[in-house]
Design an enzyme around this catalytic site. Sequence first.
Site, PDB file in Angstrom:
ATOM      1  N   GLU A  28       0.750  -1.122  -0.198  1.00  0.00           N
ATOM      2  CA  GLU A  28       0.416  -0.157   0.115  1.00  0.00           C
ATOM      3  C   GLU A  28       0.911   1.323  -0.085  1.00  0.00           C
ATOM      4  O   GLU A  28       1.799   1.504   0.131  1.00  0.00           O
ATOM      5  CB  GLU A  28      -0.995  -0.100   1.341  1.00  0.00           C
ATOM      6  CG  GLU A  28      -0.161   0.408   2.303  1.00  0.00           C
ATOM      7  CD  GLU A  28      -0.701   0.785   3.544  1.00  0.00           C
ATOM      8  OE1 GLU A  28      -0.892   1.733   3.463  1.00  0.00           O
ATOM      9  OE2 GLU A  28      -1.207  -0.179   4.115  1.00  0.00           O
ATOM     10  N   VAL A 110      -5.563   0.129   3.049  1.00  0.00           N
ATOM     11  CA  VAL A 110      -5.681  -1.602   2.927  1.00  0.00           C
ATOM     12  C   VAL A 110      -7.017  -1.291   1.732  1.00  0.00           C
ATOM     13  O   VAL A 110      -6.986  -2.706   1.028  1.00  0.00           O
ATOM     14  CB  VAL A 110      -5.794  -1.970   3.467  1.00  0.00           C
ATOM     15  CG1 VAL A 110      -6.103  -3.615   3.988  1.00  0.00           C
ATOM     16  CG2 VAL A 110      -5.006  -1.865   4.744  1.00  0.00           C
ATOM     17  N   SER A 144     -13.929   1.022   9.302  1.00  0.00           N
ATOM     18  CA  SER A 144     -13.289   1.193   8.483  1.00  0.00           C
ATOM     19  C   SER A 144     -14.293   0.441   7.171  1.00  0.00           C
ATOM     20  O   SER A 144     -14.585  -1.037   7.376  1.00  0.00           O
ATOM     21  CB  SER A 144     -11.527   0.082   8.525  1.00  0.00           C
ATOM     22  OG  SER A 144     -10.732   0.827   7.447  1.00  0.00           O
ATOM     23  N   LYS A 163      -5.076  -2.449  13.961  1.00  0.00           N
ATOM     24  CA  LYS A 163      -4.144  -1.002  14.073  1.00  0.00           C
ATOM     25  C   LYS A 163      -4.412  -1.305  15.748  1.00  0.00           C
ATOM     26  O   LYS A 163      -5.660  -1.351  16.372  1.00  0.00           O
ATOM     27  CB  LYS A 163      -4.943  -0.210  13.749  1.00  0.00           C
ATOM     28  CG  LYS A 163      -3.788   0.231  12.654  1.00  0.00           C
ATOM     29  CD  LYS A 163      -3.833   1.219  12.441  1.00  0.00           C
ATOM     30  CE  LYS A 163      -2.847   1.134  10.273  1.00  0.00           C
ATOM     31  NZ  LYS A 163      -3.719   0.717   9.377  1.00  0.00           N
TER      32      LYS A 163
END
Length: 306
Positions: A28, A110, A144, A163
Amino acid sequence: MKDLEKYLVVSPEVREAVAAGKPVVALESTIISHGMPYPKNVETALTVEKIIRDCGAVPATIAVIGGKLSVGITPEQIDYLGRRGLAVTKVSRRDLPVICARGEDGATTVAATMILADMAGIRIFATGGIGGVHRGATQTMDISADLEELSNTSVMVVCAGAKAILDLGLTLEYLETKGVPVIGYQTEELPAFYTRKSGLKVDYRMDTPAEIAAAFRAKLEMGLKGSMLVTNPIPEEYSMDHDAIYRVIDEAIAKADELGIHGKAITPYLLDEIQKLTGGESLEANIQLVYNNARLASAIASELVR
């Protein structure tokens, strides 16, 4: 899709490697523009590419450059993204058509990296940590887009877990609902990015790259859409103390709440604030876990094409 040719640019090296059945690992670009300060971001990105080459695979760093979906960007383009930093738009699925139509640059998350890797025929992607369900999401609905993409796009993601700033328990629940298998590499416990400990269990433990590749190959051959999430603990020598890092995370989140920071700005802000509060220790941990994931992803990619 003929019209895709107007937007998708795959480097000759990556295109030839995919066509020849060689191992390729996607990378990424949000980590370059939004994840680390310059020049550490560029140094890290180039080192990750070197690690993948040293492991016998071909790296494919992905970004949007001048409105083109670029798979396999050059060192000069990596430096350009690193120098521009936060001025480069953070791009997820929703942003791709707008950024391309405007001819702008974008650092792929991502989710967006998975989409572009899939377009180019790449099946393995190495990153640091995925996004997930944010703390307090029962009120904010801040989840997300990475999680939705994991349920839709057939690209394996190798990471050090979600995370640590997130609600890891709810993230696992969301992935279970979406049918995404969470694999622990040589562990039964979900790694928590900066630390190896979370107190949460993965779906399956797998101890070799060959075992992981075989499971993903079976998934592809069955025509089951979606990803397989491989969680790879940060190396022991770089793992941060669980209680200490979570105290820092709590402090950073409280400060973000006071400042009213939310949405796509929250993750870059928190990572930067945590780096400051740990005196750079979290940044070094972040870099080392990315290197570790690149090695594992390269090994899995090599097994997948055997």
